[in-house]
Design a protein around this motif. Structure first.
Motif, PDB file in Angstrom:
ATOM      1  N   PRO A  11      42.272  27.376  22.962  1.00 32.39           N
ATOM      2  CA  PRO A  11      40.642  25.671  22.482  1.00 32.39           C
ATOM      3  C   PRO A  11      41.654  25.701  21.000  1.00 32.39           C
ATOM      4  O   PRO A  11      41.344  27.011  20.092  1.00 32.39           O
ATOM      5  N   GLY A  12      41.642  24.778  20.292  1.00 34.81           N
ATOM      6  CA  GLY A  12      41.768  24.782  19.295  1.00 34.81           C
ATOM      7  C   GLY A  12      42.808  25.132  18.456  1.00 34.81           C
ATOM      8  O   GLY A  12      43.864  24.878  17.526  1.00 34.81           O
ATOM      9  N   TYR A  13      44.230  24.972  19.711  1.00 31.85           N
ATOM     10  CA  TYR A  13      45.903  25.313  19.033  1.00 31.85           C
ATOM     11  C   TYR A  13      46.591  24.607  18.646  1.00 31.85           C
ATOM     12  O   TYR A  13      46.429  24.260  17.133  1.00 31.85           O
ATOM     13  N   TYR A  14      46.180  23.048  19.029  1.00 33.85           N
ATOM     14  CA  TYR A  14      45.822  21.488  18.091  1.00 33.85           C
ATOM     15  C   TYR A  14      44.979  21.218  17.946  1.00 33.85           C
ATOM     16  O   TYR A  14      43.769  21.521  18.336  1.00 33.85           O
ATOM     17  N   PRO A  15      45.156  20.535  16.771  1.00 37.36           N
ATOM     18  CA  PRO A  15      44.237  20.112  16.054  1.00 37.36           C
ATOM     19  C   PRO A  15      43.590  18.370  17.303  1.00 37.36           C
ATOM     20  O   PRO A  15      44.517  18.565  18.422  1.00 37.36           O
ATOM     21  N   PRO A  16      42.623  18.003  17.483  1.00 37.18           N
ATOM     22  CA  PRO A  16      41.817  17.287  18.452  1.00 37.18           C
ATOM     23  C   PRO A  16      43.254  16.270  18.611  1.00 37.18           C
ATOM     24  O   PRO A  16      42.783  15.313  17.712  1.00 37.18           O
ATOM     25  N   ALA A  17      43.264  15.693  19.759  1.00 32.16           N
ATOM     26  CA  ALA A  17      43.740  15.040  19.608  1.00 32.16           C
ATOM     27  C   ALA A  17      43.889  13.635  20.994  1.00 32.16           C
ATOM     28  O   ALA A  17      44.034  12.288  20.487  1.00 32.16           O
ATOM     29  N   LEU A  18      42.199  14.264  21.364  1.00 33.32           N
ATOM     30  CA  LEU A  18      41.884  13.050  22.433  1.00 33.32           C
ATOM     31  C   LEU A  18      40.612  12.047  22.112  1.00 33.32           C
ATOM     32  O   LEU A  18      39.299  13.159  21.043  1.00 33.32           O
ATOM     33  N   SER A  19      40.959  11.045  21.800  1.00 30.08           N
ATOM     34  CA  SER A  19      39.477  10.643  22.198  1.00 30.08           C
ATOM     35  C   SER A  19      38.357  10.598  22.538  1.00 30.08           C
ATOM     36  O   SER A  19      38.678  11.373  23.860  1.00 30.08           O
ATOM     37  N   GLU A  20      37.146   9.864  22.070  1.00 33.64           N
ATOM     38  CA  GLU A  20      35.775  10.072  22.988  1.00 33.64           C
ATOM     39  C   GLU A  20      35.845   9.847  24.375  1.00 33.64           C
ATOM     40  O   GLU A  20      36.159  10.190  25.422  1.00 33.64           O
ATOM     41  N   GLU A  21      36.911   8.248  24.221  1.00 31.24           N
ATOM     42  CA  GLU A  21      37.232   7.388  25.632  1.00 31.24           C
ATOM     43  C   GLU A  21      37.884   8.371  26.930  1.00 31.24           C
ATOM     44  O   GLU A  21      37.979   8.457  27.416  1.00 31.24           O
ATOM     45  N   LEU A  22      39.009   9.078  25.742  1.00 31.67           N
ATOM     46  CA  LEU A  22      40.188   9.769  27.355  1.00 31.67           C
ATOM     47  C   LEU A  22      39.262  11.252  27.443  1.00 31.67           C
ATOM     48  O   LEU A  22      39.356  11.376  28.840  1.00 31.67           O
ATOM     49  N   SER A  23      39.066  11.497  26.790  1.00 31.75           N
ATOM     50  CA  SER A  23      37.141  12.822  27.457  1.00 31.75           C
ATOM     51  C   SER A  23      37.120  12.144  28.376  1.00 31.75           C
ATOM     52  O   SER A  23      36.712  13.322  29.381  1.00 31.75           O
ATOM     53  N   THR A  24      36.348  11.372  28.194  1.00 32.70           N
ATOM     54  CA  THR A  24      35.232  10.784  29.508  1.00 32.70           C
ATOM     55  C   THR A  24      36.673  10.195  30.510  1.00 32.70           C
ATOM     56  O   THR A  24      35.871  10.195  31.488  1.00 32.70           O
ATOM     57  N   TYR A  25      37.736   9.283  30.065  1.00 31.94           N
ATOM     58  CA  TYR A  25      38.739   9.337  31.271  1.00 31.94           C
ATOM     59  C   TYR A  25      39.124  10.740  31.840  1.00 31.94           C
ATOM     60  O   TYR A  25      39.234  10.822  33.185  1.00 31.94           O
ATOM     61  N   VAL A  26      39.246  11.961  30.951  1.00 34.32           N
ATOM     62  CA  VAL A  26      39.773  12.813  32.241  1.00 34.32           C
ATOM     63  C   VAL A  26      38.428  13.328  32.777  1.00 34.32           C
ATOM     64  O   VAL A  26      38.778  13.929  34.219  1.00 34.32           O
ATOM     65  N   ALA A  27      37.163  13.275  32.593  1.00 38.28           N
ATOM     66  CA  ALA A  27      35.688  13.668  33.189  1.00 38.28           C
ATOM     67  C   ALA A  27      35.713  12.923  34.700  1.00 38.28           C
ATOM     68  O   ALA A  27      35.682  13.726  35.295  1.00 38.28           O
ATOM     69  N   THR A  28      36.088  11.577  34.386  1.00 42.48           N
ATOM     70  CA  THR A  28      36.007  10.879  35.437  1.00 42.48           C
ATOM     71  C   THR A  28      37.094  11.098  36.326  1.00 42.48           C
ATOM     72  O   THR A  28      36.997  10.686  38.127  1.00 42.48           O
ATOM     73  N   MET A  29      38.164  10.850  36.254  1.00 44.67           N
ATOM     74  CA  MET A  29      39.280  11.496  37.433  1.00 44.67           C
ATOM     75  C   MET A  29      38.792  12.295  37.862  1.00 44.67           C
ATOM     76  O   MET A  29      39.555  12.750  39.169  1.00 44.67           O
ATOM     77  N   ALA A  30      39.094  13.706  37.061  1.00 49.15           N
ATOM     78  CA  ALA A  30      38.413  15.041  37.501  1.00 49.15           C
ATOM     79  C   ALA A  30      37.261  14.869  38.330  1.00 49.15           C
ATOM     80  O   ALA A  30      37.599  15.965  39.808  1.00 49.15           O
ATOM     81  N   GLU A  78      36.095   3.565  41.115  1.00 49.83           N
ATOM     82  CA  GLU A  78      37.297   2.994  40.193  1.00 49.83           C
ATOM     83  C   GLU A  78      38.698   4.309  40.077  1.00 49.83           C
ATOM     84  O   GLU A  78      39.227   3.853  40.587  1.00 49.83           O
ATOM     85  N   ALA A  79      37.766   5.145  39.462  1.00 53.59           N
ATOM     86  CA  ALA A  79      38.813   6.616  39.517  1.00 53.59           C
ATOM     87  C   ALA A  79      39.314   6.730  40.691  1.00 53.59           C
ATOM     88  O   ALA A  79      40.509   7.046  40.788  1.00 53.59           O
ATOM     89  N   THR A  80      38.618   7.307  41.648  1.00 51.90           N
ATOM     90  CA  THR A  80      39.209   7.155  43.013  1.00 51.90           C
ATOM     91  C   THR A  80      40.631   6.172  43.866  1.00 51.90           C
ATOM     92  O   THR A  80      41.328   6.359  44.623  1.00 51.90           O
ATOM     93  N   ALA A  81      40.115   4.650  43.287  1.00 49.26           N
ATOM     94  CA  ALA A  81      41.293   3.791  44.154  1.00 49.26           C
ATOM     95  C   ALA A  81      42.397   3.738  42.993  1.00 49.26           C
ATOM     96  O   ALA A  81      43.488   4.515  43.722  1.00 49.26           O
ATOM     97  N   SER A  82      42.239   4.547  41.797  1.00 52.28           N
ATOM     98  CA  SER A  82      43.139   4.827  40.697  1.00 52.28           C
ATOM     99  C   SER A  82      43.856   6.018  41.181  1.00 52.28           C
ATOM    100  O   SER A  82      45.039   6.003  41.738  1.00 52.28           O
TER     101      SER A  82
END
Length: 158
Positions: A11-30, A78-82
């Motif tokens: 963690p922290g190797y890259y500067p923060p790159a994901l927006s809150e929306e993308l983090s939420t997207y990944v969490a929902t897809m996960a 929607e995540a499951t369907a996607s």
């Protein structure tokens, strides 16, 4: 950057790159990809979104943004369907997302605890800590190959 072990998997190797929306997207897809059960947490409970957000590069953010635009996940259904459609119609994007999710999932302390509770002797990433090792396994039983000092190497003309 993490001192002592600067590596892109930390963690922290890259500067923060994901927006809150993308983090939420990944969490929902996960959560849709790994629903949990039988004592194992879901992808959301394992905090896969946070894991990915802490390690994502700018390129990861661009790819995830394109995936999220094409394959929405406004709800669990929607995540499951996607995911079903993505696996069928865009296997490259599906494999990319699955790899991120699985890496985050099996790196989660909650998942490791569930595995240990079931008797698995697994320690998680980074390797070589993953599986139990003994000194006997680390030392070769037979000598193979050889070593030549660089200063002793000479050109062979044929």
């Amino acid at each position: 950057m993490t001192a002592g072990f600067p590596h892109h998997s930390r963690p922290g190797y890259y500067p923060p790159a994901l927006s809150e929306e993308l983090s939420t997207y990944v969490a929902t897809m996960a959560a849709a990809l790994v629903p949990g059960g039988a004592g194992y947490p879901s992808g959301r409970e394992a905090q896969v979104g946070r894991f990915v957000a802490e390690r994502a590069s700018g390129q990861d953010a661009e790819v995830l943004a394109a995936v999220a635009q094409r394959w929405p996940a406004g709800s669990d259904a929607e995540a499951t369907a996607s995911l079903v459609a993505m696996e069928r119609d865009d296997p490259t994007a599906f494999a990319y997302l699955r790899e991120l999710v699985y890496h985050g999932y099996y790196s989660s302390r909650r998942v490791l605890a569930a595995m240990i509770d079931r008797g698995y002797a697994y320690h998680g990433a980074p390797q070589p800590l993953g599986y139990p090792q003994s000194e006997e396994l680390l030392v070769p039983s037979a000598r193979r190959g050889s070593y030549t000092e660089t200063t002793e190497v000479s050109r062979v003309d044929g």
